[in-house]
Scaffold this active site. Sequence first.
Site, PDB file in Angstrom:
ATOM      1  N   CYS A  15      11.261 -11.220  -6.974  1.00 47.39           N
ATOM      2  CA  CYS A  15      11.840  -9.878  -6.892  1.00 47.39           C
ATOM      3  C   CYS A  15      10.868  -8.897  -7.525  1.00 47.39           C
ATOM      4  CB  CYS A  15      13.204  -9.812  -7.586  1.00 47.39           C
ATOM      5  SG  CYS A  15      13.103 -10.008  -9.374  1.00 47.39           S
ATOM      6  N   CYS A  18       9.844  -9.458 -11.104  1.00 50.25           N
ATOM      7  CA  CYS A  18       8.795 -10.452 -11.352  1.00 50.25           C
ATOM      8  C   CYS A  18       7.454  -9.747 -11.506  1.00 50.25           C
ATOM      9  CB  CYS A  18       8.736 -11.464 -10.209  1.00 50.25           C
ATOM     10  SG  CYS A  18      10.155 -12.571 -10.100  1.00 50.25           S
ATOM     11  N   ASP A 421      -2.763  15.386  10.712  1.00 49.86           N
ATOM     12  CA  ASP A 421      -4.039  15.254  11.402  1.00 49.86           C
ATOM     13  C   ASP A 421      -3.941  16.109  12.667  1.00 49.86           C
ATOM     14  OD1 ASP A 421      -6.592  14.101  12.201  1.00 49.86           O
ATOM     15  OD2 ASP A 421      -5.421  13.005  13.689  1.00 49.86           O
ATOM     16  N   ASP A 620      -2.804   9.493  13.536  1.00 49.22           N
ATOM     17  CA  ASP A 620      -2.777   8.535  14.641  1.00 49.22           C
ATOM     18  C   ASP A 620      -4.031   7.697  14.738  1.00 49.22           C
ATOM     19  OD1 ASP A 620      -4.488  10.615  15.478  1.00 49.22           O
ATOM     20  OD2 ASP A 620      -4.127  10.112  17.569  1.00 49.22           O
ATOM     21  N   ASP A 624      -7.450   7.837   9.836  1.00 46.15           N
ATOM     22  CA  ASP A 624      -6.322   8.332   9.041  1.00 46.15           C
ATOM     23  C   ASP A 624      -5.733   7.246   8.145  1.00 46.15           C
ATOM     24  OD1 ASP A 624      -6.428  10.858  10.316  1.00 46.15           O
ATOM     25  OD2 ASP A 624      -5.281  10.086  12.004  1.00 46.15           O
TER      26      ASP A 624
END
Length: 732
Positions: A15, A18, A421, A620, A624
């Site tokens: 988890c 941890c 962008d 995209d 990026d």
Amino acid sequence: MAEQTIKFDIIGMHCVNCAVTIERRLKDLQGVKSARINFSRTTGIVTYDADVTNKTQIVKYIKEIGYAAKERIRLDQADQTSIQMGWLIFSILASVAMMVFMYAPMPASVHDFMPYIMMIIATVTVLGPGMDFFVSAYKSIRNLFANMDVLVSLGVLSAYIYSAFAVFGSFGTSGHAFFETAVMLIAFIRIGKYLEERVKGRASHALQKLVKLQADKARLLSPEGKESEVSASLLQVGDMVVVRAGEIIPVDGEVMEGSSSVDESMVTGESMPVLKQKGDGVVGATINKTGVLRVKTTKVGEETVLSQIVTMVEDAQMDKAPIQRHADQIANIFVPIVVGLSIVTFLCWYFVFYNVAGQDPFVWALKTAIAVVVIACPCAMGLATPTAIMVGSGVGLDHAILIKRASALEEIARLNVIVFDKTGTITEGHFVVTDIVSSNQVTESELITLAAAGCALSNHPLAQSVVEEGRKRNLPWDLVRDFQEEAGGGIICRYKGKDLLVGNERFLVSHRIKIDALQGKYEELTARGKSTIFIAYDGLYRGLLGLMDKIKQNARDVVTQLKKMNVRSVIMTGDSDLVAKTVAAEVGIDEYRAKVLPAEKMEIIKDFQGKGLKVGMVGDGINDAPALAQADAGIAIGAGTDVAKETGDIVLIRNDMMDVVRAIQLGKRTLSKVRQNLFWAFFYNVIGIPIAAGIMYPFLGISLKPEYAGLAMAFSSVSVVTNSLLLKRRLV
């Protein structure tokens, strides 16, 4: 001081706490300067003083904490996800079987054995899908850092052990087995564990896709001039390689001979090829489009641009933390309190109020103590976040918005700034003819026909846009002859027995074509940030075309909606300042950054974050990826590259900019539901724990048996799930 940094995979985390435990303990180790542990990627980065400690000691220390650290191998999480799914299905089937045995009519011969059958089912479930909780709880207690798995384990074991004693008559006729509580607890929490596992491994997928962009082979040129095909990974600085048209450039280097157009969209995000000649630098993984290049290797290994992009994505993702951290941090305080209340309840009923209940003091005290633990078991708290995320993700998918990381819906709800962008995000990433300026000798249709004929054999994006315009107009043209394409200049060919030139201003001037007649119009188009193509035929200037990357249909509406939501919009592009300014003005954005490289994009995001702002990045392209990873919420356009989609926290499948607004709305609603769920989870505990502890029994005769406490716990989980389902409302 010799400061060094190591990266490793960590095995054994169950988890988020941890990761917090390992990080906290590592910082206590002498010589360790900083430690970052990422649960979702099961990785760690530790910076240490090599004069004080070393890698071996750090790995040994992590083992002593209860985990294992190994060299970075970027494990595929598919197997782990399958295991979690298997345990989830197992626990759900076990819960259904329990319900059948409890409520379905059974023959008398089976009825007497039902408690033992249910005990067997519960035992297998506790030792199978429930074992992870016990291991996690053990490690948590061992490191003095309680997590929700401690209460889960206490609740499961209390219900199981109590029921086991009840089955064998330890509590007489008053004993009632409720194995179903233990089994259902495991099933409910397993849902959250499975959702967590789905998130893990996303980062490694993105990094693997980045690495795959590199060329596997290279044409090594020997000093004698002989070519030989070798593995690109074996190239050294100073090696000479040959790159033919259509091939991936295998190295970062310098052009020593040749001239060609190179597609650098993976670096700049811009679709326009760049002319490369002797002395120019080239980047590995970019594509050579036209001529043959001889390239001298200047960077290899970790120094290459692509490797640096991989590192940036990796480092930025290491800073991410799942949304469950809030509930786990609260549970760290809540767990000891509940355990303490359970002990106090037992002691009070056994030693102080032993005559009040009118029952065996030990049995009564034990049952009330168990009831406190069971009703307080944070099942609802554990479901508060994952159920809201699950429903929110489903709503997003219904609107073609893919939510990839649990933290994304939380982060996007708090955004102050969204950085867009330009190419492929604000714009279509595809040029269209916007202006046709013809001389007196030809009509617009004749000019387009000439231009389309000359461009028909070219792969250049601008040339393809001209051909597309000609086809839209249903214009016929003949095939040209003697076609030649000059990289970075234009096209010269023969059309109907006469010379046809299509290219930029410099190209026509170099062929002694006078273009003074329309110079003013050319300057006007350039000032508006448009690309231009000049056309000359039979030695005379015939006109020019203006082209521009088409702005998406609802871009301005999106910016307007974001302003209403008090979210600031910024354009970031590798294109020129003039083009960036033009596009920004067109969509109503006041702020832009131009001529930006991938590393600079990431730094711009960091600058905004350094001012205390929550930043979203919409992009995209491969270029990026670092910025998408660094942003508090990375939003990838669905029509973009696989790497952008893997790196982004949210993917807009439909390629609709308005989905950015919808995603923010969904994030706000989901975060609101998470808060409501946590409130109700705690509300049940505030009301339920005192009742389970028997506070009302001396006055009103009201108590809560462990089985009813389990039912109340289950009901709190149902209320949380029901509240989460209310997320299914229409978005804008």
